[in-house]
Motif scaffolding. Structure first.
Motif, PDB file in Angstrom:
ATOM      1  N   VAL A 122       0.860  -1.178   0.000  1.00 20.19           N
ATOM      2  CA  VAL A 122       0.000   0.000   0.000  1.00 20.19           C
ATOM      3  C   VAL A 122       0.899   1.231   0.000  1.00 20.19           C
ATOM      4  O   VAL A 122       1.848   1.322   0.793  1.00 20.19           O
ATOM      5  N   LEU A 136      -5.703   3.953   7.781  1.00 20.23           N
ATOM      6  CA  LEU A 136      -6.483   4.121   6.552  1.00 20.23           C
ATOM      7  C   LEU A 136      -7.981   4.150   6.836  1.00 20.23           C
ATOM      8  O   LEU A 136      -8.780   4.333   5.914  1.00 20.23           O
ATOM      9  N   LEU A 141      -9.244   3.945  -0.595  1.00 21.83           N
ATOM     10  CA  LEU A 141      -8.150   3.086  -1.065  1.00 21.83           C
ATOM     11  C   LEU A 141      -8.457   2.617  -2.481  1.00 21.83           C
ATOM     12  O   LEU A 141      -9.464   1.943  -2.725  1.00 21.83           O
ATOM     13  N   CYS A 162     -11.431   1.138   5.822  1.00 19.87           N
ATOM     14  CA  CYS A 162     -11.206   2.064   4.712  1.00 19.87           C
ATOM     15  C   CYS A 162     -12.279   1.842   3.642  1.00 19.87           C
ATOM     16  O   CYS A 162     -12.911   0.783   3.581  1.00 19.87           O
ATOM     17  N   CYS A 164     -12.976   1.113  -0.056  1.00 18.85           N
ATOM     18  CA  CYS A 164     -12.274   0.593  -1.234  1.00 18.85           C
ATOM     19  C   CYS A 164     -12.961   1.042  -2.518  1.00 18.85           C
ATOM     20  O   CYS A 164     -14.154   0.783  -2.709  1.00 18.85           O
ATOM     21  N   ALA A 184      -4.933   6.457  -0.960  1.00 17.01           N
ATOM     22  CA  ALA A 184      -3.892   5.428  -0.974  1.00 17.01           C
ATOM     23  C   ALA A 184      -4.190   4.450  -2.109  1.00 17.01           C
ATOM     24  O   ALA A 184      -5.321   4.377  -2.599  1.00 17.01           O
TER      25      ALA A 184
END
Length: 254
Positions: A122, A136, A141, A162, A164, A184
């Motif tokens: 990551v 996170l 992400l 997080c 996604c 990220a």
């Protein structure tokens, strides 16, 4: 009479060599004199299109392999990884470009010797306040849908909290980084390095490597002759330094 007999024996010997060579060639590749390679040209720096032409590690690698086999190359472009593997099983291609080796794929395709390995990690922008994976939580992400990284997200990172965001192609994920849509990105190091360079964003990796992937060339299970031929050439390229040169050129490391 004796000379005539010797001449016939020599002629028959040369003819048998020709027949054997022809059989080997026909067993190795679909088309005589050509190595047909399936690629999904959406994965820079491994394989991609630039100004209408193919480029990348796989393009150079497969051309070099074919050259050493005294073959031409014919690249066939497919839209997805699933289409690639379907084409291989249906004998539309002799082999496909670099893919990660895993247990599921080994059930229906063969692989050459491994010639590269890379880690899934990551990465965040250097300016990010995030320093650990657990930080996170609540962050966006970015991940490529259907990739090895997406499998890790589902099995390893979902508990972090997080959000996604899945992208269907590496190009769309790269655009998301450029537009600031994600905080990220998870992916193989070679691809994260590419994103960092293309987007001119200084990056920083978080914590440990999440997984290590091993890369090889998938080949139809019914074509061990081609696998063995390519394995011999890969070993030759390892020994003479050509493989390291290609890795350094496209991935920046061996």
């Amino acid at each position: 009479m004796k000379r005539h007999s010797i001449g016939i024996i020599i002629l028959l010997f040369l003819l048998s060599i020709s027949i054997i060579s022809g059989c080997i060639s026909s067993q190795n590749t679909m088309k005589r004199g050509t190595l047909t390679v399936g690629v999904c040209a959406q994965y820079p720096p491994t394989i991609y299109e630039e100004n209408g032409n193919l480029a990348g590690f796989d393009f150079d690698l497969m051309n070099e392999i074919a050259k050493r086999m005294n073959l031409n190359t014919d690249f066939k472009i497919y839209n997805s990884k699933s289409e690639l593997f379907d084409a291989l099983e249906k004998n539309e291609v002799d082999c496909i470009g670099s893919r990660t080796v895993n247990y599921e794929r080994r059930k229906f395709v063969d692989f050459t010797r491994v010639y590269y390995y890379d880690s899934v990690r990551v990465a965040v922008p250097e300016s990010s306040s995030v320093t650990m994976l657990k930080e996170l939580k609540g962050k966006n992400l970015g991940v490529i849908e259907g990739s090895v990284s997406s499998e890790l997200v589902e099995s390893y990172l979902t508990n972090i909290g997080c959000k996604c965001l899945y992208y269907d192609t590496p190009e769309n994920l790269t655009n998301a980084v450029e537009n600031g849509e994600v905080d990220a990105v998870i992916g193989h190091e070679m691809y994260l390095e590419h994103i960092s360079t293309k987007c001119n964003v200084q990056k920083r990796y978080l914590d440990e490597k999440l997984s290590v992937s091993y890369w090889a060339i998938p080949i139809n299970k019914n074509n061990p002759n081609l696998r063995n031929s390519i394995n011999d050439i890969l070993l030759e390229m390892e020994n003479d330094g050509t493989l390291d040169e290609l890795k350094l050129k496209w991935y920046g490391k061996y």
